[in-house]
Enzyme design. Structure first.
Site: not given
Ligand SMILES: [Zn+2]
Length: 276
Positions: A61, A2-3
């Site tokens: 993040k 996930p970014e």
């Protein structure tokens, strides 16, 4: 992994659902001890049980859960982590490693197939997140700020964009997409970018991240939002994982190369190497 758009999508999902709730119980599975490095599961539990969730913010993040009494729970999903808000009676999710039971019969579940994510307690979240570059969606993030952050670096621009100390929140997907949108070759040395390149890159980074947010993130593999649903942005990427398929702009095949050890996707015609 996930970014920024994925983490921000989850944050926006969770915030109205968990803000103001008290944590009444904590459960950490025995195999998840590495996730709470810095505390034993018992210590972790005793420190957060009874506290109220006062906010949920994001830096790069990282999720930062604001707890009553000045304590923060910092969560990093790494490769396969997910944060899910569920009714307490909802069926068990796969790979759940930690569960915070809330006072409205709901649960905040941390699921992580590969157990690489991290849950850390701190009185200063800065100690956990460390030195991070500017936030690309902040109003304060101007082209000049980007120039300042990356303009003297001699490494390939792709590598610099992935460096969280230079710029927070970009990973492999959005670095490739932003460079394509800016028509900059991923191997160009960052310090060779002209003023015009820098302005285009600045605009592209912001547009690519906002588009991905509008599509609720990209689910190439494991990413799901705070309700367990996949995002849609994987259907809208221009170069990422499109190796061998025609560029949407010029029709030339999208190429793949290793840059700084990372798989990198680009269009050889739209992103020429001149200036490198
Ligand atoms: Zn092209």
């Amino acid at each position: 992994m996930p970014e920024l758009p994925e983490v921000e999508t989850i944050r926006c999902d969770l915030l109205p659902r968990i803000c103001g709730r008290a944590i009444i119980a904590v459960r950490i599975t025995p195999d998840a001890v590495p996730l709470v490095d810095g505390a034993s599961p018992a210590e972790f539990e005793s420190r957060i049980k009874g506290r109220r969730i006062e906010g949920l913010s994001r830096r790069g993040k990282y999720f930062i859960l604001h707890l009553s009494g000045g304590l923060y729970l910092v969560v990093h999903l790494r490769m396969t982590g997910a944060l899910l808000h569920r009714d307490a009676r909802a069926p068990a999710d796969r790979y759940v490693r930690a569960v915070l039971s809330l006072d409205d019969n709901t649960e905040l579940r941390f699921a992580d197939l590969r157990k690489l994510g991290r849950l850390r307690l701190a009185s200063d979240p800065g100690e956990v997140v460390g030195r991070l570059g500017p936030e690309p969606l902040d109003v304060a993030f101007t082209a000049a700020v980007l120039r300042q952050a990356i303009g003297r670096r001699k490494a390939p621009i792709k590598t610099v964009l992935l460096d969280q100390r230079a710029l927070a929140g970009l990973g492999n997907i959005y670095a490739d997409e932003a460079l394509f949108a800016a028509r900059i070759h991923p191997q160009r040395r960052a310090d060779t970018l002209t003023e015009a390149d820098n302005r285009r890159l600045h605009r592209s980074i912001r547009r690519v991240l906002r588009d991905a947010l509008d599509n609720r993130g990209a689910s190439f593999r494991d990413y799901v939002d705070g309700g367990g649903r996949e995002g849609m942005h994987q259907f809208h990427v221009k170069v990422f994982r499109r190796t061998g398929q025609p560029c949407y702009v010029c029709g030339v095949e999208v190429a793949r190369a290793k840059v700084g050890g990372r798989s990198t996707h680009f269009c050889p015609r739209c992103q020429p190497q001149e200036g490198a």
